[in-house]
Design a protein around this motif. Structure first.
Motif, PDB file in Angstrom:
ATOM      1  N   GLY A   1       0.653  -1.195   0.212  1.00 48.12           N
ATOM      2  CA  GLY A   1       0.017  -0.197   0.041  1.00 48.12           C
ATOM      3  C   GLY A   1       0.848   0.970  -0.119  1.00 48.12           C
ATOM      4  N   PHE A   2       2.081   1.196  -0.174  1.00 41.51           N
ATOM      5  CA  PHE A   2       3.107   2.411  -0.343  1.00 41.51           C
ATOM      6  C   PHE A   2       3.458   2.679  -1.820  1.00 41.51           C
ATOM      7  CE2 PHE A   2       4.201   0.185   3.515  1.00 41.51           C
ATOM      8  CZ  PHE A   2       4.077   1.308   4.568  1.00 41.51           C
ATOM      9  N   VAL A   3       3.660   3.947  -2.085  1.00 42.99           N
ATOM     10  CA  VAL A   3       3.804   4.893  -3.440  1.00 42.99           C
ATOM     11  C   VAL A   3       5.316   5.103  -3.406  1.00 42.99           C
ATOM     12  CG1 VAL A   3       3.299   6.626  -4.908  1.00 42.99           C
ATOM     13  CG2 VAL A   3       1.498   5.581  -3.350  1.00 42.99           C
ATOM     14  N   TYR A   4       6.070   4.311  -4.426  1.00 35.05           N
ATOM     15  CA  TYR A   4       7.434   4.852  -4.927  1.00 35.05           C
ATOM     16  C   TYR A   4       7.450   5.796  -5.921  1.00 35.05           C
ATOM     17  CZ  TYR A   4       8.084   1.078  -1.220  1.00 35.05           C
ATOM     18  OH  TYR A   4       8.298   0.375  -0.295  1.00 35.05           O
ATOM     19  N   ALA A   5       8.278   6.768  -5.819  1.00 37.58           N
ATOM     20  CA  ALA A   5       8.545   7.600  -7.206  1.00 37.58           C
ATOM     21  C   ALA A   5       9.967   7.847  -7.288  1.00 37.58           C
ATOM     22  CB  ALA A   5       7.730   8.911  -7.249  1.00 37.58           C
ATOM     23  N   THR A   6      10.351   7.874  -8.618  1.00 38.06           N
ATOM     24  CA  THR A   6      11.649   8.222  -8.951  1.00 38.06           C
ATOM     25  C   THR A   6      11.857   9.180  -9.758  1.00 38.06           C
ATOM     26  OG1 THR A   6      11.746   6.689 -10.581  1.00 38.06           O
ATOM     27  CG2 THR A   6      12.750   5.874  -8.406  1.00 38.06           C
ATOM     28  N   TRP A   7      12.589  10.176 -10.104  1.00 34.57           N
ATOM     29  CA  TRP A   7      12.812  11.130 -11.281  1.00 34.57           C
ATOM     30  C   TRP A   7      14.297  11.650 -11.264  1.00 34.57           C
ATOM     31  CZ3 TRP A   7      10.498  11.828  -6.230  1.00 34.57           C
ATOM     32  CH2 TRP A   7      11.182  13.084  -5.515  1.00 34.57           C
ATOM     33  N   THR A   8      14.297  12.555 -12.287  1.00 32.19           N
ATOM     34  CA  THR A   8      15.781  12.839 -12.607  1.00 32.19           C
ATOM     35  C   THR A   8      15.935  14.353 -11.839  1.00 32.19           C
ATOM     36  OG1 THR A   8      15.638  12.164 -14.871  1.00 32.19           O
ATOM     37  CG2 THR A   8      17.232  14.073 -14.511  1.00 32.19           C
ATOM     38  N   ASP A   9      16.984  14.284 -11.353  1.00 32.48           N
ATOM     39  CA  ASP A   9      17.634  15.559 -10.551  1.00 32.48           C
ATOM     40  C   ASP A   9      18.882  16.223 -11.268  1.00 32.48           C
ATOM     41  OD1 ASP A   9      18.771  17.313  -8.945  1.00 32.48           O
ATOM     42  OD2 ASP A   9      17.805  16.518  -7.200  1.00 32.48           O
ATOM     43  N   ASN A  10      18.354  17.238 -12.001  1.00 30.52           N
ATOM     44  CA  ASN A  10      19.302  18.056 -12.988  1.00 30.52           C
ATOM     45  C   ASN A  10      20.370  17.072 -13.678  1.00 30.52           C
ATOM     46  OD1 ASN A  10      18.678  20.779 -12.320  1.00 30.52           O
ATOM     47  ND2 ASN A  10      19.073  20.152 -10.369  1.00 30.52           N
ATOM     48  N   ARG A  11      19.883  16.061 -13.870  1.00 30.20           N
ATOM     49  CA  ARG A  11      20.786  14.984 -14.993  1.00 30.20           C
ATOM     50  C   ARG A  11      21.753  14.392 -14.135  1.00 30.20           C
ATOM     51  NH1 ARG A  11      18.825  14.520 -20.706  1.00 30.20           N
ATOM     52  NH2 ARG A  11      16.982  15.729 -20.533  1.00 30.20           N
TER      53      ARG A  11
ATOM     54  N   TYR B   1      14.452   9.806  -5.217  1.00 29.70           N
ATOM     55  CA  TYR B   1      13.656   8.701  -4.659  1.00 29.70           C
ATOM     56  C   TYR B   1      12.653   9.273  -3.833  1.00 29.70           C
ATOM     57  CZ  TYR B   1      12.645   5.147  -1.734  1.00 29.70           C
ATOM     58  OH  TYR B   1      11.998   3.986  -0.713  1.00 29.70           O
ATOM     59  N   ILE B   2      11.536   8.857  -3.646  1.00 31.65           N
ATOM     60  CA  ILE B   2      10.708   8.949  -2.596  1.00 31.65           C
ATOM     61  C   ILE B   2       9.684   7.825  -2.351  1.00 31.65           C
ATOM     62  CG2 ILE B   2       8.713  10.346  -3.879  1.00 31.65           C
ATOM     63  CD1 ILE B   2       8.640  12.326  -1.557  1.00 31.65           C
ATOM     64  N   LYS B   3       9.466   7.777  -0.944  1.00 28.14           N
ATOM     65  CA  LYS B   3       8.224   6.643  -0.610  1.00 28.14           C
ATOM     66  C   LYS B   3       7.257   7.360   0.366  1.00 28.14           C
ATOM     67  CE  LYS B   3       7.772   2.357   2.156  1.00 28.14           C
ATOM     68  NZ  LYS B   3       8.523   1.484   2.968  1.00 28.14           N
ATOM     69  N   LEU B   4       6.155   6.955  -0.139  1.00 28.35           N
ATOM     70  CA  LEU B   4       4.939   7.622   0.441  1.00 28.35           C
ATOM     71  C   LEU B   4       3.938   6.637   0.951  1.00 28.35           C
ATOM     72  CD1 LEU B   4       4.158  10.403  -2.397  1.00 28.35           C
ATOM     73  CD2 LEU B   4       5.331  10.926  -0.396  1.00 28.35           C
ATOM     74  N   ALA B   5       3.037   7.136   1.992  1.00 29.88           N
ATOM     75  CA  ALA B   5       1.902   6.407   2.318  1.00 29.88           C
ATOM     76  C   ALA B   5       0.672   7.294   2.085  1.00 29.88           C
ATOM     77  CB  ALA B   5       1.918   6.203   3.851  1.00 29.88           C
ATOM     78  N   VAL B   6      -0.256   6.638   1.345  1.00 35.03           N
ATOM     79  CA  VAL B   6      -1.158   7.612   0.942  1.00 35.03           C
ATOM     80  C   VAL B   6      -2.608   6.989   1.527  1.00 35.03           C
ATOM     81  CG1 VAL B   6      -2.392   8.374  -1.149  1.00 35.03           C
ATOM     82  CG2 VAL B   6       0.028   8.148  -1.407  1.00 35.03           C
ATOM     83  N   GLN B   7      -3.379   7.599   2.064  1.00 35.26           N
ATOM     84  CA  GLN B   7      -4.691   7.032   2.724  1.00 35.26           C
ATOM     85  C   GLN B   7      -5.825   8.091   2.305  1.00 35.26           C
ATOM     86  OE1 GLN B   7      -3.675   7.246   6.730  1.00 35.26           O
ATOM     87  NE2 GLN B   7      -2.791   5.278   6.917  1.00 35.26           N
TER      88      GLN B   7
END
Length: 346
Positions: A325-335, A340-346
């Motif tokens: 039930g967790f959300v994970y996201a990644t993205w480019t930081d200035n190349r 990375y981030i891990k979230l709890a969404v309710q």
């Protein structure tokens, strides 16, 4: 092993959005970078997948600069809140042993337990070829590369979706050689990555690429994609992806920058995107990165700001929802890094 920086946001960050019947609590559990130091100068276009209930894998392309012949696919595994040292898992070699740059890895774990790495090889996104590798041991070892059948590209940037009947839907797009035409379409296979088929989509007058797929009850699906028109566009399917509506604009601004989205087990739609408009240069408008949510795919509300800078590039996100039930996201930081981030969404 590399410890995640800025880890202890878990105590604090609680964000509540209320709009059009939406009420979501967001808690940041972990946030940081996948690596601090690397064997490559530039990195971009990350992807993330759950391997099992304890481990995740992220991948991206890295090298001297985007398009350089030394650009390869790199990966790292997240275990016990720590990312492992990046390792090279694919080179820009084609089936005829020519070497080019690698592009846009996409990790995907099928219902049969096999892990797939889709990626592109070529001199640019208009002339690249689609390749994939398979792992039966959660990314410890990989098969030799396999080229997709002529005319097929597989997932361009964002993860495929496998339906209950085993069919895999690949969000796809094509950029013409003269760069005057951008179009999106779907490609499908059976559960064994065989019997490739193409499903065309009427893009109207929009110039669009890199779609992402959202799921709804009763076999309804939604595609969201970036466009040259400073807006995220959409297409809908009412028959499990067999046919799609003409592309239309959403109400969501975007500076022609990559997006990604995911459907949670509770039916919440989550979208990571740059909310600004484009500038004179291609990177302008990518200094702010947000997470938005929706229940119906029509009305969207911003939930959390991942990045908010006056300048810089924070772009090409990937997002998944795990079995716990967790959300994970990644993205480019200035190349330079992959955030990375891990979230709890309710």
């Amino acid at each position: 092993m590399l410890n995640i920086k800025n880890l202890v946001l878990s105590i604090a960050v609680l964000f509540v959005a209320v709009a059009a019947g939406l009420s979501q609590n967001i808690r940041v559990i972990n946030r940081g970078y996948i690596f601090d130091k690397s064997d490559f100068k530039a990195s971009h276009a990350s992807t993330i997948v759950q391997l099992n209930h304890k481990k995740f894998m992220a991948a991206w392309f890295g090298g001297d600069h985007e398009g350089s012949s030394d650009v390869c696919i790199w990966a790292s595994i997240l275990k016990n809140n720590s990312w492992g040292k990046p390792v090279k898992i694919a080179k820009g070699t084609t089936t005829d042993n020519k070497t080019y740059a690698c592009w846009n890895p996409v990790l995907f774990k099928a219902h049969n337990g096999k892990l797939y790495l889709h990626y592109k090889v070529g001199i640019n996104p208009r002339e690249w070829k689609a390749m994939y590798k398979v792992s039966a041991d959660e990314g410890k070892t990989w098969s030799a590369l396999t080229a997709l059948p002529d005319g097929f590209l597989g997932p361009i940037k964002n993860k495929p979706v496998q339906l209950k009947n085993g069919t895999i839907l690949y969000p796809c797009s094509v950029e013409s050689i003269d760069e005057k035409s951008w179009t999106i379409h779907l490609e499908t296979t059976d559960a064994n990555i065989k019997n490739w088929k193409r499903i065309n989509i009427n893009c109207d007058t929009f110039q669009v690429i890199q779609p992402t797929i959202l799921l709804y009850p009763h076999n309804r699906l939604q595609l969201l994609a970036r466009s040259k028109q400073n807006v995220i566009v959409q297409s809908w399917s009412a028959d499990g992806g067999k046919s799609w509506s003409k592309v239309t604009a959403t109400s969501i601004p975007n500076p022609n920058s990559g997006i990604d989205a995911v459907t949670t087990a509770g039916g919440l739609q989550l979208l990571v995107y740059n909310p600004l408009t484009s500038g004179k240069n291609w990177w302008e408008g990518r200094s702010v990165l947000k997470l938005a949510c929706s229940r119906d795919g029509i009305t969207w509300k911003d939930l959390l700001t991942f990045e908010d800078q006056k300048t810089g590039e924070f772009s090409y996100p990937a997002i998944i929802y795990d079995k716990a039930g967790f959300v994970y996201a990644t993205w480019t930081d200035n190349r330079k890094k992959i955030a990375y981030i891990k979230l709890a969404v309710q």
